[in-house]
Write a protein that holds these residues in place. Structure first.
Motif, PDB file in Angstrom:
ATOM      1  N   HIS A 149       7.101  -2.918   4.225  1.00 10.68           N
ATOM      2  CA  HIS A 149       6.976  -3.837   5.359  1.00 10.68           C
ATOM      3  C   HIS A 149       6.165  -5.088   5.016  1.00 10.68           C
ATOM      4  CE1 HIS A 149       8.849  -0.986   8.094  1.00 10.68           C
ATOM      5  NE2 HIS A 149       8.096  -0.046   7.560  1.00 10.68           N
ATOM      6  N   ASP A 150       5.723  -5.213   3.757  1.00 18.04           N
ATOM      7  CA  ASP A 150       4.967  -6.386   3.313  1.00 18.04           C
ATOM      8  C   ASP A 150       3.716  -6.591   4.176  1.00 18.04           C
ATOM      9  OD1 ASP A 150       4.496  -8.575   1.657  1.00 18.04           O
ATOM     10  OD2 ASP A 150       5.451  -9.966   3.055  1.00 18.04           O
ATOM     11  N   ARG A 151       2.945  -5.518   4.294  1.00 18.26           N
ATOM     12  CA  ARG A 151       1.714  -5.555   5.076  1.00 18.26           C
ATOM     13  C   ARG A 151       0.573  -4.902   4.300  1.00 18.26           C
ATOM     14  NH1 ARG A 151       4.795  -8.206   7.654  1.00 18.26           N
ATOM     15  NH2 ARG A 151       5.055  -8.310   9.925  1.00 18.26           N
ATOM     16  N   ALA A 152      -0.630  -5.458   4.429  1.00 21.39           N
ATOM     17  CA  ALA A 152      -1.803  -4.755   3.939  1.00 21.39           C
ATOM     18  C   ALA A 152      -2.001  -3.513   4.801  1.00 21.39           C
ATOM     19  CB  ALA A 152      -3.033  -5.650   4.020  1.00 21.39           C
ATOM     20  N   VAL A 153      -2.494  -2.429   4.187  1.00 18.29           N
ATOM     21  CA  VAL A 153      -2.709  -1.170   4.895  1.00 18.29           C
ATOM     22  C   VAL A 153      -4.170  -0.759   4.749  1.00 18.29           C
ATOM     23  CG1 VAL A 153      -2.106   1.270   5.034  1.00 18.29           C
ATOM     24  CG2 VAL A 153      -0.323  -0.417   4.545  1.00 18.29           C
ATOM     25  N   LEU A 154      -4.800  -0.468   5.875  1.00 19.00           N
ATOM     26  CA  LEU A 154      -6.174   0.037   5.908  1.00 19.00           C
ATOM     27  C   LEU A 154      -6.106   1.525   6.217  1.00 19.00           C
ATOM     28  CD1 LEU A 154      -7.727  -2.807   8.101  1.00 19.00           C
ATOM     29  CD2 LEU A 154      -7.511  -2.740   5.605  1.00 19.00           C
ATOM     30  N   LEU A 155      -6.632   2.345   5.309  1.00 24.89           N
ATOM     31  CA  LEU A 155      -6.532   3.793   5.431  1.00 24.89           C
ATOM     32  C   LEU A 155      -7.930   4.409   5.512  1.00 24.89           C
ATOM     33  CD1 LEU A 155      -5.006   6.496   5.340  1.00 24.89           C
ATOM     34  CD2 LEU A 155      -4.829   6.247   2.857  1.00 24.89           C
ATOM     35  N   PRO A 156      -8.481   4.573   6.726  1.00 17.44           N
ATOM     36  CA  PRO A 156      -9.765   5.251   6.860  1.00 17.44           C
ATOM     37  C   PRO A 156      -9.552   6.747   7.108  1.00 17.44           C
ATOM     38  CG  PRO A 156      -9.190   4.231   8.945  1.00 17.44           C
ATOM     39  CD  PRO A 156      -8.027   3.987   8.004  1.00 17.44           C
ATOM     40  N   ALA A 157     -10.224   7.588   6.334  1.00 17.96           N
ATOM     41  CA  ALA A 157     -10.139   9.033   6.507  1.00 17.96           C
ATOM     42  C   ALA A 157     -11.545   9.594   6.686  1.00 17.96           C
ATOM     43  CB  ALA A 157      -9.461   9.682   5.303  1.00 17.96           C
ATOM     44  N   THR A 158     -11.684  10.617   7.503  1.00 20.89           N
ATOM     45  CA  THR A 158     -13.009  11.163   7.797  1.00 20.89           C
ATOM     46  C   THR A 158     -13.742  11.576   6.530  1.00 20.89           C
ATOM     47  OG1 THR A 158     -11.925  13.285   8.195  1.00 20.89           O
ATOM     48  CG2 THR A 158     -12.514  11.971  10.134  1.00 20.89           C
ATOM     49  N   SER A 159     -13.006  12.221   5.607  1.00 21.08           N
ATOM     50  CA  SER A 159     -13.635  12.742   4.398  1.00 21.08           C
ATOM     51  C   SER A 159     -12.971  12.234   3.124  1.00 21.08           C
ATOM     52  CB  SER A 159     -13.600  14.272   4.414  1.00 21.08           C
ATOM     53  OG  SER A 159     -12.269  14.735   4.540  1.00 21.08           O
ATOM     54  N   GLY A 160     -12.020  11.319   3.241  1.00 16.53           N
ATOM     55  CA  GLY A 160     -11.345  10.748   2.078  1.00 16.53           C
ATOM     56  C   GLY A 160      -9.977  11.378   1.851  1.00 16.53           C
ATOM     57  N   VAL A 161      -9.161  10.720   1.053  1.00 21.13           N
ATOM     58  CA  VAL A 161      -9.430   9.454   0.390  1.00 21.13           C
ATOM     59  C   VAL A 161      -9.155   8.302   1.362  1.00 21.13           C
ATOM     60  CG1 VAL A 161      -8.612   7.908  -1.456  1.00 21.13           C
ATOM     61  CG2 VAL A 161      -8.849  10.352  -1.891  1.00 21.13           C
ATOM     62  N   SER A 162     -10.152   7.424   1.519  1.00 19.85           N
ATOM     63  CA  SER A 162      -9.949   6.185   2.257  1.00 19.85           C
ATOM     64  C   SER A 162      -9.574   5.103   1.262  1.00 19.85           C
ATOM     65  CB  SER A 162     -11.222   5.797   3.011  1.00 19.85           C
ATOM     66  OG  SER A 162     -11.578   6.788   3.959  1.00 19.85           O
ATOM     67  N   ALA A 163      -8.840   4.076   1.739  1.00 17.69           N
ATOM     68  CA  ALA A 163      -8.375   3.056   0.798  1.00 17.69           C
ATOM     69  C   ALA A 163      -8.017   1.767   1.518  1.00 17.69           C
ATOM     70  CB  ALA A 163      -7.164   3.567   0.019  1.00 17.69           C
ATOM     71  N   ILE A 164      -7.992   0.692   0.737  1.00 20.97           N
ATOM     72  CA  ILE A 164      -7.467  -0.598   1.188  1.00 20.97           C
ATOM     73  C   ILE A 164      -6.337  -0.963   0.234  1.00 20.97           C
ATOM     74  CG2 ILE A 164      -7.949  -3.039   1.548  1.00 20.97           C
ATOM     75  CD1 ILE A 164     -10.817  -2.280   2.250  1.00 20.97           C
ATOM     76  N   ILE A 165      -5.159  -1.208   0.809  1.00 23.97           N
ATOM     77  CA  ILE A 165      -3.935  -1.397   0.027  1.00 23.97           C
ATOM     78  C   ILE A 165      -3.365  -2.782   0.330  1.00 23.97           C
ATOM     79  CG2 ILE A 165      -1.641  -0.457  -0.462  1.00 23.97           C
ATOM     80  CD1 ILE A 165      -2.702   2.186   0.866  1.00 23.97           C
ATOM     81  N   MET A 166      -3.006  -3.504  -0.703  1.00 24.98           N
ATOM     82  CA  MET A 166      -2.405  -4.830  -0.535  1.00 24.98           C
ATOM     83  C   MET A 166      -0.907  -4.706  -0.240  1.00 24.98           C
ATOM     84  SD  MET A 166      -4.591  -7.209  -0.642  1.00 24.98           S
ATOM     85  CE  MET A 166      -6.357  -7.288  -0.959  1.00 24.98           C
ATOM     86  N   PRO A 167      -0.288  -5.786   0.265  1.00 22.01           N
ATOM     87  CA  PRO A 167       1.143  -5.719   0.609  1.00 22.01           C
ATOM     88  C   PRO A 167       2.058  -5.387  -0.568  1.00 22.01           C
ATOM     89  CG  PRO A 167       0.129  -7.603   1.680  1.00 22.01           C
ATOM     90  CD  PRO A 167      -0.899  -7.050   0.737  1.00 22.01           C
ATOM     91  N   ASP A 168       1.606  -5.610  -1.791  1.00 24.16           N
ATOM     92  CA  ASP A 168       2.434  -5.256  -2.943  1.00 24.16           C
ATOM     93  C   ASP A 168       2.179  -3.832  -3.419  1.00 24.16           C
ATOM     94  OD1 ASP A 168      -0.054  -5.528  -4.049  1.00 24.16           O
ATOM     95  OD2 ASP A 168       0.475  -7.132  -5.447  1.00 24.16           O
ATOM     96  N   GLY A 169       1.396  -3.057  -2.643  1.00 21.13           N
ATOM     97  CA  GLY A 169       1.178  -1.650  -2.952  1.00 21.13           C
ATOM     98  C   GLY A 169      -0.039  -1.360  -3.805  1.00 21.13           C
TER      99      GLY A 169
END
Length: 332
Positions: free
Chosen positions: A228-248
């Motif tokens: 979808h060409d979007r940045a993704v913010l992935l917060p998890a209570t205990s992990g893995v949390s991550a910040i992902i750019m639109p190119d993956g």
């Protein structure tokens, strides 16, 4: 952060986003009984982020995202939880997505993400639409009861929401797909269609321990970022949390069962990809093509069986055999 957008230039500007991972007191199912401790962990980690911002160690975030179930205590109906969240959000001074649950004394339960503004409290909400079987609802209760009567300890089940939501968080429109909703094409596509410039995937993976589940969710989130060409913010209570750019690309990720905050500048996107516009059409087209091919093979097989040559025993007798037969009949 120079070069962070190589191959993925921002189309609508950028925002500084913060992902909070507060961690849980202990790994496993019993963390649910420690709801207050989980909430305190996420509030404390947000306050520490605010201290880092004040000291100049970290950039001021334009928006903050907490995980799913960061507050299993309904803050709308519990004054203590409300005050804890409000103090943390006001300290960091940014719109914050708070994963919680809507739990009235009577009526439906909902797994909810709240948009919390400093000094204003919750102003908007998203209800998770894809409810997890055996985790948030109990399908085939009569069958499961054959193996354990504990199934009846779950008296109230979570109910699904019915609307895709994007929150206005500072200069960004942030679409929400809670936890395993990231695995469902229609849920993510409709969220992007609701106006999302960024995708947030608040998750709770604590009960899965150190299994591969959280890495699978990270992989799915990377696919959605590219799709979808979007940045993704992935917060998890205990992990893995991550910040992902639109190119993956994963530009930041946490360790499991730690308390941390990830802060990164991410691009905003409003354009839609071919995958977003077509949705599930290619998948259904492939299914239809496969079914048509199977049907055609079946038809050809029936035709082939229907034109087989007659067995030799049923063939017409030869002229010599006929002559011998006639001669025998004359002699008699």
């Amino acid at each position: 952060m120079a070069g962070a957008f190589a191959g993925a230039a921002p189309a609508d500007g950028t925002v500084t986003a913060a992902v909070i991972q507060g961690n849980v007191p202990r790994m496993g199912l019993d963390f649910v009984s420690q709801r207050r401790a989980v909430l305190d962990n996420h509030a404390e980690r947000t306050r520490l982020l605010a201290e880092d911002v004040a000291a100049g160690r970290t950039a001021q975030p334009d928006l903050v995202v907490w995980p799913e179930n960061a507050s299993d205590i309904d803050p709308v109906r519990n004054a203590d939880a409300y005050q804890i969240i409000e103090a943390a959000v006001s300290a960091v001074g940014a719109p914050t997505l708070v994963g919680t649950q809507e739990a009235p004394s009577v009526g439906d339960l909902h797994n909810t993400a709240l948009l919390w503004l400093p000094g204003q409290g919750p102003v908007d909400s998203y209800r998770k639409r894809e409810i997890q079987p055996f985790g948030e609802r109990m399908p085939m209760r009569w069958f499961v009861r054959l193996f354990s009567e504990d199934v009846d300890r779950v008296q109230r089940e979570f109910q699904p929401g019915d609307e895709a939501v994007s929150f206005a968080m500072g200069p960004a429109s942030v679409g929400v797909a809670t936890c395993w909703e990231i695995a469902f094409d229609d849920r993510v596509t409709s969220t992007v269609g609701s106006g999302a410039q960024i995708l947030a995937v608040p998750s709770n993976n604590a009960t899965f321990g150190f299994t591969e589940m959280t890495d699978q969710q990270l992989a799915m989130s990377r696919v959605r970022a590219v799709e979808h060409d979007r940045a993704v913010l992935l917060p998890a209570t205990s992990g893995v949390s991550a910040i992902i750019m639109p190119d993956g690309r994963v530009v930041q990720r946490s360790e499991m069962f730690t308390s941390t905050a990830l802060v990164e500048e991410v691009p905003l996107r409003s354009t839609t990809t071919l995958a977003t516009r077509l949705g599930a059409i290619p998948e259904w087209a492939l299914v239809a093509t496969a079914l048509a091919a199977l049907g055609w093979v079946a038809v050809l097989g029936r035709r082939a069986r229907g034109v087989r040559p007659a067995p030799e025993s049923a063939a017409a007798p030869s002229s010599a055999a006929t002559a011998r037969s006639d001669a025998g009949q004359s002699d008699g």
